[in-house]
Design a protein around this motif. Structure first.
Motif, PDB file in Angstrom:
ATOM      1  N   LEU A   1       0.833  -1.207   0.000  1.00  0.00           N
ATOM      2  CA  LEU A   1       0.000   0.000   0.000  1.00  0.00           C
ATOM      3  C   LEU A   1       0.869   1.259   0.000  1.00  0.00           C
ATOM      4  N   ALA A   2       1.880   1.274   0.870  1.00  0.00           N
ATOM      5  CA  ALA A   2       2.734   2.462   0.989  1.00  0.00           C
ATOM      6  C   ALA A   2       3.482   2.732  -0.310  1.00  0.00           C
ATOM      7  N   THR A   3       4.013   1.678  -0.934  1.00  0.00           N
ATOM      8  CA  THR A   3       4.753   1.847  -2.191  1.00  0.00           C
ATOM      9  C   THR A   3       3.832   2.373  -3.287  1.00  0.00           C
ATOM     10  N   THR A   4       2.612   1.849  -3.332  1.00  0.00           N
ATOM     11  CA  THR A   4       1.665   2.294  -4.359  1.00  0.00           C
ATOM     12  C   THR A   4       1.267   3.748  -4.131  1.00  0.00           C
ATOM     13  N   LEU A   5       0.981   4.108  -2.877  1.00  0.00           N
ATOM     14  CA  LEU A   5       0.617   5.499  -2.575  1.00  0.00           C
ATOM     15  C   LEU A   5       1.770   6.448  -2.893  1.00  0.00           C
ATOM     16  N   LEU A   6       2.998   6.010  -2.588  1.00  0.00           N
ATOM     17  CA  LEU A   6       4.169   6.847  -2.855  1.00  0.00           C
ATOM     18  C   LEU A   6       4.367   7.045  -4.358  1.00  0.00           C
ATOM     19  N   LEU A   7       4.206   5.970  -5.114  1.00  0.00           N
ATOM     20  CA  LEU A   7       4.332   6.076  -6.578  1.00  0.00           C
ATOM     21  C   LEU A   7       3.240   6.988  -7.139  1.00  0.00           C
ATOM     22  N   ALA A   8       2.044   6.903  -6.554  1.00  0.00           N
ATOM     23  CA  ALA A   8       0.946   7.783  -6.992  1.00  0.00           C
ATOM     24  C   ALA A   8       1.286   9.239  -6.679  1.00  0.00           C
ATOM     25  N   CYS A   9       1.844   9.492  -5.496  1.00  0.00           N
ATOM     26  CA  CYS A   9       2.224  10.866  -5.118  1.00  0.00           C
ATOM     27  C   CYS A   9       3.287  11.415  -6.073  1.00  0.00           C
ATOM     28  N   ILE A  10       4.285  10.576  -6.405  1.00  0.00           N
ATOM     29  CA  ILE A  10       5.344  11.005  -7.334  1.00  0.00           C
ATOM     30  C   ILE A  10       4.742  11.341  -8.697  1.00  0.00           C
ATOM     31  N   THR A  11       3.848  10.472  -9.168  1.00  0.00           N
ATOM     32  CA  THR A  11       3.234  10.690 -10.482  1.00  0.00           C
ATOM     33  C   THR A  11       2.431  11.989 -10.490  1.00  0.00           C
ATOM     34  N   TRP A  12       1.637  12.216  -9.429  1.00  0.00           N
ATOM     35  CA  TRP A  12       0.841  13.452  -9.351  1.00  0.00           C
ATOM     36  C   TRP A  12       1.751  14.678  -9.269  1.00  0.00           C
ATOM     37  N   PHE A  13       2.782  14.609  -8.440  1.00  0.00           N
ATOM     38  CA  PHE A  13       3.696  15.749  -8.295  1.00  0.00           C
ATOM     39  C   PHE A  13       4.365  16.070  -9.631  1.00  0.00           C
ATOM     40  N   ASP A  14       4.892  15.023 -10.288  1.00  0.00           N
ATOM     41  CA  ASP A  14       5.596  15.243 -11.550  1.00  0.00           C
ATOM     42  C   ASP A  14       4.659  15.820 -12.614  1.00  0.00           C
ATOM     43  N   PHE A  15       3.424  15.339 -12.612  1.00  0.00           N
ATOM     44  CA  PHE A  15       2.436  15.815 -13.593  1.00  0.00           C
ATOM     45  C   PHE A  15       2.151  17.310 -13.380  1.00  0.00           C
ATOM     46  N   VAL A  16       1.877  17.672 -12.132  1.00  0.00           N
ATOM     47  CA  VAL A  16       1.533  19.066 -11.825  1.00  0.00           C
ATOM     48  C   VAL A  16       2.755  19.974 -12.038  1.00  0.00           C
ATOM     49  N   ALA A  17       3.918  19.546 -11.549  1.00  0.00           N
ATOM     50  CA  ALA A  17       5.135  20.364 -11.698  1.00  0.00           C
ATOM     51  C   ALA A  17       5.466  20.568 -13.180  1.00  0.00           C
ATOM     52  N   GLY A  18       5.347  19.519 -13.966  1.00  0.00           N
ATOM     53  CA  GLY A  18       5.615  19.624 -15.402  1.00  0.00           C
ATOM     54  C   GLY A  18       4.681  20.618 -16.065  1.00  0.00           C
ATOM     55  N   HIS A  19       3.400  20.578 -15.682  1.00  0.00           N
ATOM     56  CA  HIS A  19       2.426  21.506 -16.251  1.00  0.00           C
ATOM     57  C   HIS A  19       2.733  22.949 -15.868  1.00  0.00           C
ATOM     58  N   ILE A  20       3.069  23.163 -14.603  1.00  0.00           N
ATOM     59  CA  ILE A  20       3.351  24.530 -14.140  1.00  0.00           C
ATOM     60  C   ILE A  20       4.543  25.108 -14.911  1.00  0.00           C
ATOM     61  N   VAL A  21       5.621  24.330 -14.992  1.00  0.00           N
ATOM     62  CA  VAL A  21       6.825  24.828 -15.674  1.00  0.00           C
ATOM     63  C   VAL A  21       6.550  25.015 -17.167  1.00  0.00           C
ATOM     64  N   ASN A  22       5.794  24.093 -17.757  1.00  0.00           N
ATOM     65  CA  ASN A  22       5.476  24.227 -19.186  1.00  0.00           C
ATOM     66  C   ASN A  22       4.592  25.444 -19.452  1.00  0.00           C
ATOM     67  N   ASN A  23       3.744  25.801 -18.471  1.00  0.00           N
ATOM     68  CA  ASN A  23       2.915  27.000 -18.635  1.00  0.00           C
ATOM     69  C   ASN A  23       3.753  28.270 -18.540  1.00  0.00           C
ATOM     70  N   ILE A  24       4.837  28.210 -17.767  1.00  0.00           N
ATOM     71  CA  ILE A  24       5.712  29.388 -17.650  1.00  0.00           C
ATOM     72  C   ILE A  24       6.509  29.570 -18.934  1.00  0.00           C
ATOM     73  N   ARG A  25       7.107  28.485 -19.399  1.00  0.00           N
ATOM     74  CA  ARG A  25       7.908  28.545 -20.630  1.00  0.00           C
ATOM     75  C   ARG A  25       7.865  27.173 -21.289  1.00  0.00           C
ATOM     76  N   GLY A  26       6.984  27.027 -22.256  1.00  0.00           N
ATOM     77  CA  GLY A  26       6.834  25.745 -22.927  1.00  0.00           C
ATOM     78  C   GLY A  26       7.893  25.523 -23.992  1.00  0.00           C
ATOM     79  N   LEU A  27       7.938  24.290 -24.481  1.00  0.00           N
ATOM     80  CA  LEU A  27       8.900  23.962 -25.542  1.00  0.00           C
ATOM     81  C   LEU A  27       8.315  24.318 -26.913  1.00  0.00           C
TER      82      LEU A  27
END
Lengths: 152, 104
Positions: free
Chosen positions: A126-152
């Motif tokens: 359970l902990a490993t799955t929740l942690l992987l989910a947190c990483i995926t959500w964080f990376d998704f949101v962080a990627g979107h924020i940075v891409n909105n500031i200066r996209g490729l």
């Protein structure tokens, strides 16, 4: 070509978010021994979590690989302008995303091990799955924020 | 052929990643402007910025693979098998600490 790769990276990330969130919610429900209901949450989490294991691994690896292909373009075409805008926090956010992404990739063997059919449900799973989910959500949101500031 | 130990790979990768990141022990550097890999940093300014992350991942992966090859799953004490996920968590917290200068 790089835009197509970025879009594919985003689409894979969206699919991965769906799969890992479903699995994490289902694993959490099983751990909490929450009964079957007819609510949205009960139906959302009412899936067989082991079925998601291989899909999550394949999508994570493909999404990570596509991210690795885009990364040099980000370094040259996005990060330098962001630094010139003096948005250090955005650079830091992306740095965290890349490091967390790598750590998530290294967690996949442990994740697969915990979800192997021979193992019983356990805290580590359970902990490993929740942690992987947190990483995926964080990376998704962080990627979107940075891409909105200066996209490729 | 001996099987690789998935648990040891994750633990060894996570713990070694903190060290290679903190000490910048990247196996190689990538220069995106030139699209070249180098084992050490280039002094010429025309080389452009160097990317360390691929090399950091490679360093930690080598250590993880070596550990997963040499160590066995059953050597992990039974009471610790449920807490192995704490190693990636500590690596994430260490990464946040090492990158704190971006946020303060």
């Amino acid at each position: 070509m790089i835009v197509a790769t970025l879009i594919a990276h985003g689409l894979i990330a969206t699919a991965l978010l769906g799969a890992i969130t479903h699995q994490a919610m289902a694993a959490l429900r099983l751990t909490l021994r929450d009964g079957h209901g007819d609510s949205f949450v009960a139906r959302y989490s009412g899936v067989r979590p082991p079925a998601f294991r291989n899909a999550v691994i394949v999508m994570y690896v493909i999404g990570f690989g596509l991210g690795c292909l885009i990364y040099p373009d980000y370094r040259l075409d996005a990060r330098i302008p962001i630094e010139e805008m003096q948005l250090g926090w955005a650079v830091g956010l992306f740095e965290l995303k890349e490091h967390f992404g790598g750590i998530g990739l290294a967690m996949l063997p442990l994740y697969a091990h915990y979800w192997s059919p021979t193992r019983a449900p356990e805290t580590g799973r359970l902990a490993t799955t929740l942690l992987l989910a947190c990483i995926t959500w964080f990376d998704f949101v962080a990627g979107h924020i940075v891409n909105n500031i200066r996209g490729l | 052929m001996r099987c690789l130990s998935p648990a040891w790979f994750t633990v060894a990768f996570s713990l070694s990643y903190i060290v290679v990141f903190a000490l910048d022990l990247a196996l190689f550097l990538y220069y995106p402007l030139r699209r070249e890999f180098h084992l050490s940093s280039l002094s010429e300014p025309s080389a452009g910025p160097a990317m360390h992350w691929y090399g950091l991942l490679a360093s930690a992966t080598c250590i993880g693979l070596l550990a997963s090859l040499l160590l066995r799953d059953h050597w992990i004490p039974a009471r610790l098998t449920q807490w192995l996920w704490l190693t990636p968590v500590s690596t994430m917290l260490a990464s946040l600490y090492l990158l704190r200068h971006f946020f303060v």
